[in-house]
Motif scaffolding. Sequence first.
Motif, PDB file in Angstrom:
ATOM      1  N   ALA A 220       0.822  -1.205   0.000  1.00  0.00           N
ATOM      2  CA  ALA A 220       0.000   0.000   0.000  1.00  0.00           C
ATOM      3  C   ALA A 220       0.859   1.258   0.000  1.00  0.00           C
ATOM      4  O   ALA A 220       0.557   2.227  -0.714  1.00  0.00           O
ATOM      5  CB  ALA A 220      -0.930  -0.009   1.214  1.00  0.00           C
ATOM      6  N   LEU A 221       1.925   1.269   0.795  1.00  0.00           N
ATOM      7  CA  LEU A 221       2.808   2.436   0.838  1.00  0.00           C
ATOM      8  C   LEU A 221       3.491   2.663  -0.507  1.00  0.00           C
ATOM      9  O   LEU A 221       3.702   3.805  -0.927  1.00  0.00           O
ATOM     10  CB  LEU A 221       3.855   2.249   1.940  1.00  0.00           C
ATOM     11  N   CYS A 222       3.813   1.570  -1.176  1.00  0.00           N
ATOM     12  CA  CYS A 222       4.426   1.673  -2.500  1.00  0.00           C
ATOM     13  C   CYS A 222       3.439   2.286  -3.492  1.00  0.00           C
ATOM     14  O   CYS A 222       3.796   3.148  -4.299  1.00  0.00           O
ATOM     15  CB  CYS A 222       4.863   0.285  -2.957  1.00  0.00           C
ATOM     16  N   ASP A 223       2.178   1.860  -3.411  1.00  0.00           N
ATOM     17  CA  ASP A 223       1.135   2.432  -4.267  1.00  0.00           C
ATOM     18  C   ASP A 223       0.924   3.912  -3.946  1.00  0.00           C
ATOM     19  O   ASP A 223       0.738   4.743  -4.854  1.00  0.00           O
ATOM     20  CB  ASP A 223      -0.184   1.685  -4.071  1.00  0.00           C
ATOM     21  N   TYR A 224       0.931   4.237  -2.666  1.00  0.00           N
ATOM     22  CA  TYR A 224       0.717   5.617  -2.231  1.00  0.00           C
ATOM     23  C   TYR A 224       1.774   6.535  -2.842  1.00  0.00           C
ATOM     24  O   TYR A 224       1.459   7.618  -3.356  1.00  0.00           O
ATOM     25  CB  TYR A 224       0.775   5.690  -0.707  1.00  0.00           C
ATOM     26  N   LEU A 255      -8.009   8.940  -8.212  1.00  0.00           N
ATOM     27  CA  LEU A 255      -6.823   8.733  -7.389  1.00  0.00           C
ATOM     28  C   LEU A 255      -7.019   9.254  -5.971  1.00  0.00           C
ATOM     29  O   LEU A 255      -6.507   8.668  -5.009  1.00  0.00           O
ATOM     30  CB  LEU A 255      -5.612   9.407  -8.043  1.00  0.00           C
ATOM     31  N   GLU A 256      -7.754  10.341  -5.818  1.00  0.00           N
ATOM     32  CA  GLU A 256      -8.033  10.867  -4.477  1.00  0.00           C
ATOM     33  C   GLU A 256      -8.850   9.872  -3.659  1.00  0.00           C
ATOM     34  O   GLU A 256      -8.621   9.698  -2.454  1.00  0.00           O
ATOM     35  CB  GLU A 256      -8.762  12.210  -4.583  1.00  0.00           C
ATOM     36  N   ALA A 261      -8.748   5.459   0.542  1.00  0.00           N
ATOM     37  CA  ALA A 261      -8.893   4.046   0.895  1.00  0.00           C
ATOM     38  C   ALA A 261      -7.594   3.499   1.485  1.00  0.00           C
ATOM     39  O   ALA A 261      -7.610   2.802   2.510  1.00  0.00           O
ATOM     40  CB  ALA A 261      -9.296   3.238  -0.339  1.00  0.00           C
ATOM     41  N   LEU A 262      -6.463   3.824   0.868  1.00  0.00           N
ATOM     42  CA  LEU A 262      -5.166   3.363   1.364  1.00  0.00           C
ATOM     43  C   LEU A 262      -4.912   3.885   2.769  1.00  0.00           C
ATOM     44  O   LEU A 262      -4.401   3.156   3.635  1.00  0.00           O
ATOM     45  CB  LEU A 262      -4.046   3.806   0.421  1.00  0.00           C
ATOM     46  N   GLU A 263      -5.240   5.132   3.001  1.00  0.00           N
ATOM     47  CA  GLU A 263      -5.040   5.722   4.331  1.00  0.00           C
ATOM     48  C   GLU A 263      -5.940   5.059   5.374  1.00  0.00           C
ATOM     49  O   GLU A 263      -5.621   5.052   6.565  1.00  0.00           O
ATOM     50  CB  GLU A 263      -5.302   7.224   4.275  1.00  0.00           C
ATOM     51  N   ALA A 264      -7.062   4.497   4.919  1.00  0.00           N
ATOM     52  CA  ALA A 264      -7.982   3.805   5.826  1.00  0.00           C
ATOM     53  C   ALA A 264      -7.629   2.327   5.981  1.00  0.00           C
ATOM     54  O   ALA A 264      -8.356   1.572   6.634  1.00  0.00           O
ATOM     55  CB  ALA A 264      -9.416   3.947   5.323  1.00  0.00           C
ATOM     56  N   GLY A 265      -6.504   1.909   5.356  1.00  0.00           N
ATOM     57  CA  GLY A 265      -6.081   0.520   5.455  1.00  0.00           C
ATOM     58  C   GLY A 265      -6.748  -0.411   4.474  1.00  0.00           C
ATOM     59  O   GLY A 265      -6.710  -1.635   4.641  1.00  0.00           O
ATOM     60  N   SER A 270     -10.590  -2.046  -3.574  1.00  0.00           N
ATOM     61  CA  SER A 270     -11.853  -1.846  -2.852  1.00  0.00           C
ATOM     62  C   SER A 270     -12.609  -0.618  -3.333  1.00  0.00           C
ATOM     63  O   SER A 270     -13.763  -0.406  -2.950  1.00  0.00           O
ATOM     64  CB  SER A 270     -11.579  -1.713  -1.342  1.00  0.00           C
ATOM     65  N   VAL A 271     -11.969   0.201  -4.162  1.00  0.00           N
ATOM     66  CA  VAL A 271     -12.583   1.449  -4.645  1.00  0.00           C
ATOM     67  C   VAL A 271     -13.326   1.187  -5.953  1.00  0.00           C
ATOM     68  O   VAL A 271     -12.741   0.683  -6.917  1.00  0.00           O
ATOM     69  CB  VAL A 271     -11.515   2.539  -4.852  1.00  0.00           C
ATOM     70  N   ALA A 272     -14.602   1.537  -5.963  1.00  0.00           N
ATOM     71  CA  ALA A 272     -15.400   1.375  -7.189  1.00  0.00           C
ATOM     72  C   ALA A 272     -15.020   2.460  -8.186  1.00  0.00           C
ATOM     73  O   ALA A 272     -14.927   3.635  -7.840  1.00  0.00           O
ATOM     74  CB  ALA A 272     -16.886   1.467  -6.856  1.00  0.00           C
ATOM     75  N   LEU A 273     -14.767   2.049  -9.429  1.00  0.00           N
ATOM     76  CA  LEU A 273     -14.350   2.977 -10.479  1.00  0.00           C
ATOM     77  C   LEU A 273     -15.333   2.946 -11.639  1.00  0.00           C
ATOM     78  O   LEU A 273     -15.937   1.907 -11.924  1.00  0.00           O
ATOM     79  CB  LEU A 273     -12.949   2.615 -10.984  1.00  0.00           C
ATOM     80  N   THR A 274     -15.471   4.084 -12.308  1.00  0.00           N
ATOM     81  CA  THR A 274     -16.320   4.151 -13.493  1.00  0.00           C
ATOM     82  C   THR A 274     -15.569   3.564 -14.682  1.00  0.00           C
ATOM     83  O   THR A 274     -14.346   3.357 -14.622  1.00  0.00           O
ATOM     84  CB  THR A 274     -16.713   5.599 -13.806  1.00  0.00           C
TER      85      THR A 274
END
Length: 457
Positions: A220-224, A255-256, A261-265, A270-274
Amino acid sequence: MASTTMTLRNCCNAGSRIAFSHKSKSGAFSMVTSKNTRTVHVCASPLGHRLETSVFGQVALSQQRLTGSSPVFISKRGIRSTAVTSMALKTGFVGLPNVGKSTLFNALVENGKADAANFPFCTIEPNVGIVAVPDDRLDVLSNLSKSTKMVPTTVEFVDIAGLVKGASEGAGLGNKFLSHIREVDLIIQVVRCFEDDDIIHVDGKVDPIADAETINSELALCDYAQIEKRMERLGKTGRKAGEEKIKHETETAALERIVAALEAGLPARSVALTKEEQPMVDALTLLTSKRVVYAANVSEDDLADMGASNEFVRLLREKAAGEGNEVVVVSAQVESELTDLPVEDRLEFLEALGVKEGGLKSLITTAYKCLGLRTYFTSGVQETRAWTIREGMTAPQAAGVIHTDFEKGFIRAETVGYGDFVDCGDVNTAKEKGKWRSEGKEYVVNEGDVMLFRFNV
């Protein structure tokens, strides 16, 4: 008459060298192979030659440039390049040092080069291995069709150095190689679920939940960090107008939400995308956007009940269920011992341990399930082959996995279910019993379908 050196290709795979002699008045190309003479009948049309081709004993004519570039097909309008697509599954192995990751990799990939020594960071260079997907149906179809050869579909495994806490900030060696698994379809996280005082744990104790959270946090940190860089670049182009501005605003908004989501663990997946946002995010190949399969590495004593009596495995299963991920129980040590045995003795060895199948088959079956992958077959005298597709693919899309021309020039598919084909014993009997069907462009390919494609080139 001077002949041109050509390549005979069976199901779009390099085959015997042949010599092209001439086109007869009937519109047939005569080709001399090392064993016999084959004839491919081609009907001329305003759009080029129509090659009524089946993948049951198919013969396709192609020419290979001396430079070794992509094969090309010949039409009345001259030579045009083509491309061969592949749906082979690619997976990445991650885990802490000394959890049995490289031992398992070496066992699953017999030509693995990793040095599975008992100290951290022994895997310094990423290892890549390609293995055949075990599928008993291939043997059955090959025998029924009396095929000359049998070709399974494959899985590519990528093994990188063990990760440790702080890897995203440069600790250990793992972060250096995370880029090697950005292109994989699925991540296999090997988690230690056995006690052994002779094998050092990097944190001093066996705790599969803490181990998994360490790995997930580093991914997650790498993605961040990657998203931060991307958003910085998007900010520099803020003066753009019109359609470009809309695209940048759309990507920034997506991305925001992922950052939140990453900050929430939570992982990026888990993020729904269009449908507009999805390809923009896919381009970043975020690690937490990939599905995860936890490989619970146990001792051979815990294999018989698949870890049911192992408290470590129970806790890991609870964690995976909460994430929507899967757990596969394996024993790296047992898999390693299997590679030392003759193939015919391996099943007997597993049965003695109370196990029905090896770790390779279990991992691949679970990976296919997670990613919604399916297998269909082509089978004929020349070859029986398995092909990997995604669930929901139509007949033309499935044909395109063999070769893009199969999809572009798709006419129809002729198919029979695997079970029906085995019951009938051959194509003619399947036709007589009404099991052999002709399907159009809207047909969705089922698991185990035996396919024959007809198309225009």
